[in-house]
Design a protein around this motif. Sequence first.
Motif, mmCIF file in Angstrom:
data_model
loop_
_atom_site.group_PDB
_atom_site.id
_atom_site.type_symbol
_atom_site.label_atom_id
_atom_site.label_comp_id
_atom_site.label_asym_id
_atom_site.label_seq_id
_atom_site.Cartn_x
_atom_site.Cartn_y
_atom_site.Cartn_z
ATOM 1 N N TYR A 175 10.955 4.592 -13.579
ATOM 2 C CA TYR A 175 10.701 4.010 -12.267
ATOM 3 C C TYR A 175 10.016 5.000 -11.334
ATOM 4 N N LYS A 176 9.133 4.427 -10.533
ATOM 5 C CA LYS A 176 8.420 5.148 -9.501
ATOM 6 C C LYS A 176 9.163 4.893 -8.186
ATOM 7 N N THR A 177 9.259 5.904 -7.331
ATOM 8 C CA THR A 177 9.932 5.730 -6.049
ATOM 9 C C THR A 177 9.005 6.094 -4.893
ATOM 10 N N THR A 178 9.267 5.481 -3.747
ATOM 11 C CA THR A 178 8.450 5.701 -2.562
ATOM 12 C C THR A 178 8.968 6.829 -1.676
ATOM 13 N N ASP A 179 10.133 7.375 -2.010
ATOM 14 C CA ASP A 179 10.656 8.537 -1.291
ATOM 15 C C ASP A 179 11.436 9.380 -2.290
ATOM 16 N N ALA A 233 0.807 -1.215 0.000
ATOM 17 C CA ALA A 233 0.000 0.000 0.000
ATOM 18 C C ALA A 233 0.842 1.267 0.000
ATOM 19 N N THR A 234 2.103 1.162 -0.275
ATOM 20 C CA THR A 234 2.989 2.313 -0.201
ATOM 21 C C THR A 234 2.672 3.351 -1.273
ATOM 22 N N PRO A 235 2.737 4.619 -0.914
ATOM 23 C CA PRO A 235 2.530 5.654 -1.936
ATOM 24 C C PRO A 235 3.818 5.896 -2.729
ATOM 25 N N PHE A 236 3.661 6.254 -3.971
ATOM 26 C CA PHE A 236 4.799 6.652 -4.794
ATOM 27 C C PHE A 236 4.822 8.169 -4.871
ATOM 28 N N VAL A 237 6.018 8.765 -4.736
ATOM 29 C CA VAL A 237 6.122 10.225 -4.661
ATOM 30 C C VAL A 237 6.915 10.838 -5.810
ATOM 31 N N GLN A 238 7.601 10.012 -6.589
ATOM 32 C CA GLN A 238 8.461 10.557 -7.647
ATOM 33 C C GLN A 238 8.550 9.556 -8.787
ATOM 34 N N ASP A 239 8.502 10.064 -10.023
ATOM 35 C CA ASP A 239 8.729 9.254 -11.216
ATOM 36 C C ASP A 239 10.018 9.717 -11.861
ATOM 37 N N ASN A 240 10.841 8.766 -12.303
ATOM 38 C CA ASN A 240 12.104 9.067 -12.986
ATOM 39 C C ASN A 240 12.121 8.377 -14.339
ATOM 40 N N HIS A 241 12.822 8.972 -15.288
ATOM 41 C CA HIS A 241 12.871 8.466 -16.654
ATOM 42 C C HIS A 241 14.281 8.716 -17.181
ATOM 43 N N VAL A 269 15.090 6.161 2.287
ATOM 44 C CA VAL A 269 15.263 4.885 1.584
ATOM 45 C C VAL A 269 14.086 4.672 0.629
ATOM 46 N N GLN A 270 14.409 4.330 -0.602
ATOM 47 C CA GLN A 270 13.395 4.235 -1.646
ATOM 48 C C GLN A 270 13.023 2.804 -2.011
ATOM 49 N N GLY A 271 11.730 2.552 -2.120
ATOM 50 C CA GLY A 271 11.236 1.408 -2.853
ATOM 51 C C GLY A 271 11.090 1.855 -4.300
ATOM 52 N N LYS A 272 11.248 0.929 -5.246
ATOM 53 C CA LYS A 272 11.178 1.301 -6.663
ATOM 54 C C LYS A 272 10.331 0.302 -7.434
#
Length: 189
Positions: free
Chosen positions: A137-141, A48-56, A74-77
């Motif tokens: 990629y989407k990151t959680t932080d 259920a973690t929110p994603f806060v940033q998208d990278n390309h 620390v990031q989840g991706k």
Amino acid sequence: MTSPLKLTAKKTSLQDVLVIKPKVFGDERGWFYESFNQQEFLTATGIATPFVQDNHSLSKQGILRGLHYQTQHVQGKLVRVTRGAVFDVAVDLRQSSPTFGQWFGLELSADNHLQLWIPPGFAHGFLVLSEYAEFLYKTTDYYDPSSERCLIWNDSTLAIEWPIDQIGGAPQLNAKDSAGLFWDEAPKF
């Protein structure tokens, strides 16, 4: 009546790392799939973690990026490729994990549409196999350059089996990745 999920999640050899496969709808016109749907992701993975940033990023064949992680923020991706192909790798840095110090790798490509969920506590990197690859990629932080660390890609303790033979020579690294830390000296979680 509930509709069938538009994605599946498959466990890997690393605890908590998942291969995500979206349902691709195709016909003579081409194809369509939902690259991300929070409700579907939660139902398929339990995450259920929110994603806060998208990278390309765009990289040429033979470029190796990683193995990156942050000690703070620390990031989840959730990673995927939209053009070309890469060999994607996650390394478990969580000392309490039964898969601590192990790695998992697989090919992600625009053709196979696979995604990889890499939870917080892992180092991550990829090697570009195609002429070019676009990596999303989407990151959680949020990115925190002050806490960024890098494991050296060819650490003998990890013994990652990069498909170097597919790129026709040694991988190309930037200065930061060339100066990555060896396993024994790298901060862990």
